[in-house]
Enzyme design. Sequence first.
Site, short mmCIF file in Angstrom:
data_model
loop_
_atom_site.label_atom_id
_atom_site.label_comp_id
_atom_site.label_asym_id
_atom_site.label_seq_id
_atom_site.Cartn_x
_atom_site.Cartn_y
_atom_site.Cartn_z
N LYS A 166 0.87 -1.16 0.05
CA LYS A 166 -0.06 0.23 0.00
C LYS A 166 0.81 1.29 -0.01
O LYS A 166 1.92 0.99 0.37
CB LYS A 166 -0.83 0.05 1.13
CG LYS A 166 -1.98 -1.25 1.21
CD LYS A 166 -2.89 -1.21 2.42
CE LYS A 166 -4.11 -2.14 2.08
NZ LYS A 166 -4.64 -2.15 3.34
N PHE A 183 -15.95 2.42 6.67
CA PHE A 183 -14.45 3.02 6.42
C PHE A 183 -14.02 3.14 5.01
O PHE A 183 -13.13 3.19 4.44
CB PHE A 183 -13.38 1.78 7.16
CG PHE A 183 -13.74 0.58 6.81
CD1 PHE A 183 -13.00 -0.13 5.52
CD2 PHE A 183 -14.28 -0.41 7.27
CE1 PHE A 183 -13.40 -1.22 5.01
CE2 PHE A 183 -14.48 -1.66 7.22
CZ PHE A 183 -14.13 -2.16 5.71
N ARG A 191 -1.03 -14.33 4.30
CA ARG A 191 -1.70 -13.66 5.47
C ARG A 191 -0.90 -13.73 6.69
O ARG A 191 -0.82 -12.93 7.63
CB ARG A 191 -2.88 -14.33 5.45
CG ARG A 191 -3.86 -13.83 4.32
CD ARG A 191 -5.20 -14.36 4.47
NE ARG A 191 -6.10 -13.45 5.33
CZ ARG A 191 -6.33 -12.07 5.12
NH1 ARG A 191 -5.93 -11.59 4.18
NH2 ARG A 191 -6.94 -11.45 6.11
N THR A 216 -4.59 -7.38 10.97
CA THR A 216 -4.72 -6.10 10.24
C THR A 216 -4.37 -4.71 11.11
O THR A 216 -3.87 -4.02 10.45
CB THR A 216 -6.31 -6.07 10.09
OG1 THR A 216 -6.73 -6.98 9.21
CG2 THR A 216 -7.01 -4.89 9.22
N ARG A 229 3.15 -6.29 9.02
CA ARG A 229 2.50 -5.05 9.67
C ARG A 229 3.16 -4.59 10.76
O ARG A 229 2.97 -3.43 11.24
CB ARG A 229 1.07 -5.30 9.76
CG ARG A 229 0.09 -5.38 8.47
CD ARG A 229 -1.33 -5.63 8.45
NE ARG A 229 -1.86 -5.61 7.09
CZ ARG A 229 -3.05 -6.66 6.82
NH1 ARG A 229 -3.24 -7.47 7.45
NH2 ARG A 229 -3.47 -6.07 5.62
N ASN A 287 -1.89 0.24 6.86
CA ASN A 287 -1.53 -0.84 7.25
C ASN A 287 -0.66 -1.78 6.29
O ASN A 287 -0.63 -2.87 6.38
CB ASN A 287 -2.64 -1.80 7.82
CG ASN A 287 -3.66 -2.35 6.73
OD1 ASN A 287 -3.54 -2.00 5.49
ND2 ASN A 287 -4.38 -2.93 7.34
N HIS A 330 -1.92 -5.62 1.57
CA HIS A 330 -3.13 -6.27 1.52
C HIS A 330 -3.12 -7.47 0.86
O HIS A 330 -2.07 -7.71 0.02
CB HIS A 330 -4.37 -5.70 0.19
CG HIS A 330 -5.43 -6.30 -0.26
ND1 HIS A 330 -6.43 -6.19 0.35
CD2 HIS A 330 -5.48 -7.10 -1.41
CE1 HIS A 330 -7.25 -7.11 -0.38
NE2 HIS A 330 -6.63 -7.75 -1.32
#
Length: 141
Positions: free
Chosen positions: A11, A59, A87, A93, A104, A114, A117
């Site tokens: 991100k 959100f 993951r 998250t 993260r 964060n 994705h």
Amino acid sequence: MAIERTLSIIKPDAVAKNVIGQIYSRFEGAGLKIVAARMAHLSRADAEKFYAVHAARPFFKDLVDFMISGPVMIQVLEGEGAILKNRDLMGATDPKKAEKGTIRADFADSIDANAVHGSDAPETAAVEIAFFFPEMNVYSR
């Protein structure tokens, strides 16, 4: 475990921190291959379409605004159990709840910014990969 593909997005916050290479090293260190990759600056329309599943959530607007705030690095990862493996690498998250050593925990600032994705299931991975990469642009190695 089966060979799977999953979509990963680094991100805008993590791209701005110049940690793409460090994140790629974690993917590869975990046995995941990067079989497609591209940098993009998402349009509002693309971000809204990609995250349409969250359109009714409170959100949604903030998520879209964040995802168009700067360039992102989009990649397809391939390997044994790639979805769960990615993951696990990402962590929770909320980076405050993420285990030490996860992407993260190490690179994210907040639950909104964060860092990454990742697809959450084979069905969503297929849809998400097709959104960014036509089949002809994904290459097994």
